[in-house]
Design an enzyme around this catalytic site. Structure first.
Site, PDB file in Angstrom:
ATOM      1  N   GLU A  53     -10.996   2.937   4.186  1.00  0.00           N
ATOM      2  CA  GLU A  53     -10.241   1.715   3.557  1.00  0.00           C
ATOM      3  C   GLU A  53     -10.977   0.470   3.624  1.00  0.00           C
ATOM      4  OE1 GLU A  53      -5.983   1.378   4.762  1.00  0.00           O
ATOM      5  OE2 GLU A  53      -5.703   3.355   3.739  1.00  0.00           O
ATOM      6  N   HIS A  63      -2.938  -0.452   0.445  1.00  0.00           N
ATOM      7  CA  HIS A  63      -2.381  -0.341   1.694  1.00  0.00           C
ATOM      8  C   HIS A  63      -1.438  -1.547   1.777  1.00  0.00           C
ATOM      9  CE1 HIS A  63      -2.769   0.975   6.180  1.00  0.00           C
ATOM     10  NE2 HIS A  63      -1.401   0.523   6.098  1.00  0.00           N
TER      11      HIS A  63
HETATM   12  C1  3PG Z   1       1.213  -0.534   9.778  1.00  0.00           C
HETATM   13  O1  3PG Z   1       0.818   0.346  10.405  1.00  0.00           O
HETATM   14  O2  3PG Z   1       2.382  -1.255  10.156  1.00  0.00           O
HETATM   15  C2  3PG Z   1       0.827  -0.795   8.423  1.00  0.00           C
HETATM   16  O3  3PG Z   1       0.297   0.344   7.665  1.00  0.00           O
HETATM   17  C3  3PG Z   1       0.411  -1.975   8.045  1.00  0.00           C
HETATM   18  O4  3PG Z   1      -0.795  -2.124   8.746  1.00  0.00           O
HETATM   19  P1  3PG Z   1      -1.619  -3.268   9.174  1.00  0.00           P
HETATM   20  O5  3PG Z   1      -1.480  -3.942  10.376  1.00  0.00           O
HETATM   21  O6  3PG Z   1      -3.105  -3.111   8.674  1.00  0.00           O
HETATM   22  O7  3PG Z   1      -0.981  -4.482   8.003  1.00  0.00           O
END
Ligand code: 3PG
Length: 322
Positions: free
Chosen positions: A263, A282
């Protein structure tokens, strides 16, 4: 230094912390290992999303670190065992984004079932193709929820509200547990049993050595032909080449992915060119409500930690030892 922030984290809760505590915020620090090592040596608390790799080596170089505030629920970037053995508490509000992630999973199901992205593209291109946009209903279909934790349980309840039959696989959940009773799912002993019945598969698993590429050629060939595959958990649980094969051969009718193995993905690949694939960057936890709940809960725990009180949302052990 009281708080080191090694990723892009901006919110009123952080601004409030900065009024009382000494905060060093470097949004790109997770990409600068030498600088990260130098700064963490002085920090009392580290705040991260999922990009900072909080390894055993990094933690060993952090003698003043009391705790880590994870602004999110995935814990795959943090060596929890090492944090525990060093007496460093990890705080993550595990309930804070379940509703948002579950709602995106349902949104994906509706988008795939009713071809919403394709209909949108076609209509904006000047077409009025009603027949070509014929979809299917969720009601009466079988949804397989893989991973029946906070998020999977919420997806199961939402699926039932849409009239779906919900089956689930989760090796850590017992048949008589509350989530099974409350969500009304049929719990399967083997993942293949759940997949064989599924018109829709929704994945809600953490990324661990056991779940890495769990969804590959053999799981896709065990899935009911014509099913839709949805992943809002972690990209590492899917073998993307096998997914592409399953889509191109028609074994799967479509897929929606919010998470990817890398990503952002290095380049546009074949998945990006398929009209029956929905991709998002995401964003499952990116709602106003979930972000606010998450930031507020983590900031409150960081304050507790820095003022000598026990944190509430600890995920590695009962009490901070430092
Ligand atoms: C999580 O694990 O809470 C989500 O996938 C969001 O992840 P992030 O911390 O990269 O926003």
């Amino acid at each position: 230094m009281d708080i080191l922030i090694s990723e892009e984290l901006r919110a009123p809760a952080i601004e409030r912390l900065a009024k009382t505590y000494q905060v060093v915020a470097e949004p790109k620090l997770w990409q600068q290992p030498d600088k990260l090592r130098a700064l963490i040596a002085e920090a009392r608390v580290l705040m991260v999303r999922n990009q900072t790799q909080v390894t055993a080596e990094l933690l060993h170089g952090a003698p003043k670190l009391l705790g880590i505030g994870r602004v999110g629920v995935g814990l795959d970037n943090i060596d929890l065992g090492r944090a525990s053995s060093l007496g460093i508490v990890v705080a993550a509000p595990l309930n804070a984004n379940a509703t948002s992630v579950a709602e995106l999973a349902l949104g994906f199901m509706l988008a795939l079932a009713r071809k919403i992205p394709e209909a949108d593209r076609s209509t904006k291109a000047g077409n009025w193709d009603r027949k070509g946009c014929t979809g299917i209903e969720l009601a009466g279909k079988t949804l397989a929820v893989c991973g029946l934790g906070r998020i999977g349980g919420t997806v199961a309840r939402l699926g039932r509200a849409f009239g779906m039959r919900v089956v689930a696989f989760d090796p850590f959940v017992k048949a008589d547990s509350a989530v099974v009773r409350e969500s009304g799912v049929l719990l399967c002993g083997r993942i293949e049993e759940a997949l064989a019945m599924a018109d829709f598969v929704s994945v809600h698993l953490p990324s661990t050595p056991e779940t890495r590429r769990l969804f590959g050629a053999s799981t896709f060939s065990a899935t009911k032909p014509g099913a839709y595959f949805i992943n809002t958990s972690r990209g590492a649980v899917v073998d993307e080449a096998a997914l592409l094969d399953a889509l191109q051969s028609g074994r799967l009718a479509g897929a929606a992915l919010d998470v990817r193995e890398f990503e952002p993905p290095a380049a546009r690949g074949a998945l990006e060119s398929l009209s029956n694939v929905v991709l998002t960057p995401h964003i499952a936890a990116f709602t106003v409500e979930a972000q606010e709940r998450t930031f507020e809960a983590v900031a409150a725990d960081v304050e507790r930690l820095l003022s000598g009180q026990p944190v509430l949302n600890f995920v590695n052990f009962d009490r901070p030892k430092r």
